[in-house]
Design a protein around this motif. Structure first.
Motif, PDB file in Angstrom:
ATOM      1  N   TRP A   1       0.960  -1.147   0.083  1.00 57.17           N
ATOM      2  CA  TRP A   1      -0.161  -0.015  -0.086  1.00 57.17           C
ATOM      3  C   TRP A   1       1.007   1.085   0.033  1.00 57.17           C
TER       4      TRP A   1
ATOM      5  N   ARG B   1      -1.168   5.314  -3.018  1.00 55.72           N
ATOM      6  CA  ARG B   1      -2.631   5.828  -3.128  1.00 55.72           C
ATOM      7  C   ARG B   1      -3.178   6.050  -1.705  1.00 55.72           C
ATOM      8  N   TYR B   2      -3.826   6.849  -1.649  1.00 62.38           N
ATOM      9  CA  TYR B   2      -4.343   7.419  -0.639  1.00 62.38           C
ATOM     10  C   TYR B   2      -3.516   7.525   0.598  1.00 62.38           C
TER      11      TYR B   2
ATOM     12  N   ARG C   1      -2.613   9.957   2.650  1.00 60.60           N
ATOM     13  CA  ARG C   1      -2.958  10.330   4.153  1.00 60.60           C
ATOM     14  C   ARG C   1      -3.590   9.497   4.999  1.00 60.60           C
ATOM     15  N   LEU C   2      -4.668   8.810   4.322  1.00 61.32           N
ATOM     16  CA  LEU C   2      -5.254   7.520   4.994  1.00 61.32           C
ATOM     17  C   LEU C   2      -4.429   6.561   5.472  1.00 61.32           C
ATOM     18  N   ASN C   3      -3.183   6.347   4.307  1.00 64.18           N
ATOM     19  CA  ASN C   3      -2.376   5.155   4.729  1.00 64.18           C
ATOM     20  C   ASN C   3      -1.374   5.498   5.822  1.00 64.18           C
TER      21      ASN C   3
ATOM     22  N   GLN D   1      -2.134  14.755  -3.589  1.00 67.48           N
ATOM     23  CA  GLN D   1      -2.646  13.999  -2.642  1.00 67.48           C
ATOM     24  C   GLN D   1      -3.846  13.511  -2.777  1.00 67.48           C
ATOM     25  N   LEU D   2      -4.305  11.967  -2.679  1.00 64.35           N
ATOM     26  CA  LEU D   2      -5.229  11.300  -2.984  1.00 64.35           C
ATOM     27  C   LEU D   2      -6.413  11.307  -2.033  1.00 64.35           C
ATOM     28  N   LEU D   3      -6.110  11.696  -0.980  1.00 58.60           N
ATOM     29  CA  LEU D   3      -7.218  11.807   0.077  1.00 58.60           C
ATOM     30  C   LEU D   3      -7.132  13.399   0.834  1.00 58.60           C
TER      31      LEU D   3
END
Length: 129
Positions: free
Chosen positions: A64, A69-70, A72-74, A127-129
């Protein structure tokens, strides 16, 4: 150093930490104290398969991170997992940790690196999120 370059280097470093801990320490069982820690926290009955599942999940985290991808969530998930894992180990299995209770210092530093990767380096990457 440009933010995008630093972000990429941090991604490789973070992925390496997750991959080494997941594959070598847990899945390949090259560091038996990881299973001992799992046994202490979750019980000895299913410690071996749970340790391998945790290792596979850590390998998934490496993938991941490398996917980009994502971010900030990661980063938030990584920070939460590292914090929870280290609080549990601090109170329930400090004698099994490499640096005993001082492990929390290294965990805090790791969390800072994750934070910088996920939230501090916004220039030069989408930034994806």
């Amino acid at each position: 150093m440009k933010a995008a370059t630093l972000s990429r280097l941090l991604a490789y470093a973070l992925a390496a930490v997750w991959l080494v801990n997941g594959l070598y320490c847990k899945v390949l069982h090259l560091v038996p104290r990881h299973e001992a820690i799992v046994a202490r926290i979750l019980g000895p009955t299913y410690a071996a398969p749970l340790t391998q599942l945790i290792g596979l999940a850590e390998m998934g985290m490496a993938v991941w991170v490398l996917s980009g991808r994502y971010i900030r969530l990661n980063a938030a998930v990584q920070i939460g997992l590292v914090a929870i894992m280290n609080v549990l180990e601090f109170f329930l299995a400090p004698d099994l940790l490499l640096w005993h209770r001082m492990n929390s210092v290294f965990a805090a530093l790791f969390i800072v690196v994750i934070y910088i990767y996920g939230f501090g380096l916004t220039l030069g990457r989408k930034q994806l999120l």
